[in-house]
Enzyme design. Sequence first.
Site, short mmCIF file in Angstrom:
data_model
loop_
_atom_site.label_atom_id
_atom_site.label_comp_id
_atom_site.label_asym_id
_atom_site.label_seq_id
_atom_site.Cartn_x
_atom_site.Cartn_y
_atom_site.Cartn_z
N ASP A 140 0.81 -1.21 0.00
CA ASP A 140 0.00 0.00 0.00
C ASP A 140 0.85 1.27 0.00
O ASP A 140 0.48 2.27 -0.60
CB ASP A 140 -0.94 0.00 1.21
N GLY A 141 2.00 1.23 0.67
CA GLY A 141 2.88 2.39 0.68
C GLY A 141 3.38 2.73 -0.72
O GLY A 141 3.46 3.90 -1.10
N SER B 17 -8.00 0.98 11.91
CA SER B 17 -7.30 0.66 13.16
C SER B 17 -7.76 1.56 14.31
O SER B 17 -7.71 1.16 15.47
CB SER B 17 -5.79 0.82 12.97
N ALA C 13 -7.78 1.64 6.16
CA ALA C 13 -6.39 1.91 6.51
C ALA C 13 -6.30 2.34 7.97
O ALA C 13 -6.82 1.67 8.86
CB ALA C 13 -5.82 2.96 5.55
N ALA D 286 -7.81 4.63 9.59
CA ALA D 286 -9.13 4.85 10.19
C ALA D 286 -9.72 3.55 10.71
O ALA D 286 -10.42 3.53 11.73
CB ALA D 286 -10.07 5.49 9.17
N ASN E 124 -6.04 8.50 1.43
CA ASN E 124 -6.57 7.74 2.56
C ASN E 124 -7.10 8.64 3.67
O ASN E 124 -8.27 8.59 4.00
CB ASN E 124 -5.50 6.82 3.14
#
EC number: 2.7.1.23
Length: 324
Positions: A89-90, A209, A205, A207, A163
């Site tokens: 994702d990074g 967590s 993402a 949010a 994100n």
Amino acid sequence: MSGSGDREILLIAHPGRAEIVETAHRAAKIFTEAGIGLRVLADEAPSTRFDSRAEPAPVTGPAGDAVRVVEHSAAAAVGCEMVLALGGDGTFLRAAELARPASVPVLGINLGRIGFLTEAEAEHLDEALGQVVRGDYRVEDRMTIDVTVRVEDEVVESGWALNEASIENASRMGVLEVVLEVDGRPVSAFGCDGILIATPTGSTAYAFSAGGPVVWPELEALLVIPSNAHALFARPLVTSPESRIAVESVATGHDAIVFLDGRRTLALPRGGRVEAVRGSEPVRWVRLDSAPFADRMVRKFQLPVTGWRGRRRTESTRADRDQD
């Protein structure tokens, strides 16, 4: 689907993955054999061994030189059909930074762990790139957020995120005191570790967590998620995509930092104000299949679904009862 004319793809790769060289050169071979050119960033060329000093040497194909090295700039993806992100994702977020100003889509191939933003796994590389070669894909737009920092009503910094924008205490000590505003009206004041403003894409993402809801990407909305808030009412909120979200840092509190996708930062001095609205430009996404979002979520998060019977079995049971 791609248009006619010369085709070229910008490659963005995770330099720390052991398998990246093999994967990148496999992609180059598939594209060049199909007459599609490949661009790589000058600062990534050595790690992917696409420079003149490294082995293996770049492959060639009907398009001529297999790889064109370009400078890392906002214009790197201009004129490309898409940006191919090899990593997690990074890497996808890094690719989006170059794809968005060029208005070209991003295709993510997962070489990381979860890779929720990516479209295909590394073991399906040939199949995924084969679809690209044939133009057998579609493009969808994902909303972004534009973020502005104001101090005494003057804009001091701005940026955007795919994100989330995460507002956090700069010193990491003590509580960040904030006032939340939605559409020009105050909603709540509280102390917290931070507060996130996220998109539906970002709902899986940071949010996620932080305890925010998962929002299907087809639904456009803005999410507000307080992090470890010291208040009775500091619950996640889902607002209209046209809402204007503002977070004010109290003048007697701490300086804060706004993290945009965890990659870029804006300084928020005490007494400052962060404003977030729907982004002026989306991030465009390459989609290779039409699998439901629920299936994607179950697969990526390895969610247990044992015991699910589904509608088909239920309908057949009812039909049997009706016949009795």
